[in-house]
Design an enzyme around this catalytic site. Sequence first.
Site, mmCIF file in Angstrom:
data_model
loop_
_atom_site.group_PDB
_atom_site.id
_atom_site.type_symbol
_atom_site.label_atom_id
_atom_site.label_comp_id
_atom_site.label_asym_id
_atom_site.label_seq_id
_atom_site.Cartn_x
_atom_site.Cartn_y
_atom_site.Cartn_z
ATOM 1 N N TYR A 169 0.862 -1.187 0.000
ATOM 2 C CA TYR A 169 0.000 0.000 0.000
ATOM 3 C C TYR A 169 0.890 1.226 0.000
ATOM 4 C CZ TYR A 169 -3.278 3.555 1.683
ATOM 5 O OH TYR A 169 -4.046 4.691 1.799
ATOM 6 N N GLU B 216 -3.603 7.468 -3.979
ATOM 7 C CA GLU B 216 -3.478 6.193 -3.278
ATOM 8 C C GLU B 216 -3.326 5.027 -4.251
ATOM 9 O OE1 GLU B 216 -6.126 4.703 0.314
ATOM 10 O OE2 GLU B 216 -6.975 4.008 -1.569
#
Length: 370
Positions: free
Chosen positions: A99, A187
């Site tokens: 991530y 993101e």
Amino acid sequence: MKLHEYQAKEVFARYGIPVQRGVVISRPDEVDRLDLRYPVVVKAQVLVGGRGKAGGIKLAANPGEARRHAQAILGMSIKGERVTRLLVAEAAKIEKEYYLAFTLDRAARRMVAIASAAGGIDIEEVARATPERIAKHSVDPSLGFLPFHARELGAAIGLRGDHLTAFAALAASLYRLTVQEEAELAEINPLAVADGKLVAVDAKLILDDSAAFRHKDRPTNEEMTDLERAAREAGLSYVELDGDLAVIGNGAGLVMSTLDVVAHFGGRPANFLDVGGGATTENMTAAMEIVLRKPGVRALFINIFGGITRCDDIARAIAARPPRVPVAVRLTGTNEEEGRRILEGAAIHAFIGPEEAAQEAVRLARGARS
Ligand code: GDP
Ligand code: MN
């Protein structure tokens, strides 16, 4: 403004962030014309997260399978959003999911880089359950995000060697993108290792609307939903949320406080609509029609504080066409006695206090659910 995945990936590609080759389609038969290497991944393009879990993301080994998935996913409703477009991309052979994000830390007045080796799953959940699996770096705006910051961040989530070097370059690009495009959030979840390389399998980009005037080249995305368009045409301001209680009020302040009261009693607004000051019977009729068209609405809460708006006008609209779901009404102010009488005639009780009305509305939404 939130971008669709395919739009975000176009921006990513401009900044040299690796993404899979892919094409956007809106009909299943378009699959046949695609010049892509199989297997592919078929992905619903909606502005909500968790598409995978909702069945909006499927792998396909051949065109026939891709067409079948396209058929199934197009028209699907994911968290209230209808799928009208798909991204079909060459599937990544994922070995590991990380991530990575840059977002605004408003309290610190800085951008913060967030990384984790627990990618591909809900990051809020990771933060709650295993906060030690998240690495952060608060970016000093006078320094920027320097190469050694990127390497430290990558090392903190366990990357080594070539992967670490690739991560540092990618993170630097993502930071540059965030600053230059004036994003509130950039993101990548998951940032995957596939065939030994890093690739952004998913992309989420929220751009700062206040900076829009500096970016004439931004995608003119924000297609409104059908309902939002209908509301705008009727001169009503309407916003979609994802709960089950439709909310109508008059005046922005009243509507905001209505949402708070609903939340206080544990309710989840499906949407809200401000009929504004001086709303007529016609405005109110249009308002009810719009909020109730949203799928998943189980009750309606009407909160009217009559000033220029007359309670009897509002009541007439409600009584003339009683909603298809249970309704809780709070009615007070100009002509409230008459309004109340009209509603009693339609067997609808009008509350005076917003709290009791909200409680009833939340109860109705729950009751209708079971
Ligand atoms: P989200 O569910 O809306 O966050 O959509 P994502 O694009 O993040 O996809 C969800 C999950 O589907 C990912 O975490 C992967 O596990 C899987 N997935 C998506 N794209 C691919 C792909 O190209 N190859 C493989 N093997 N899995 C994929
Ligand atoms: Mn994702």
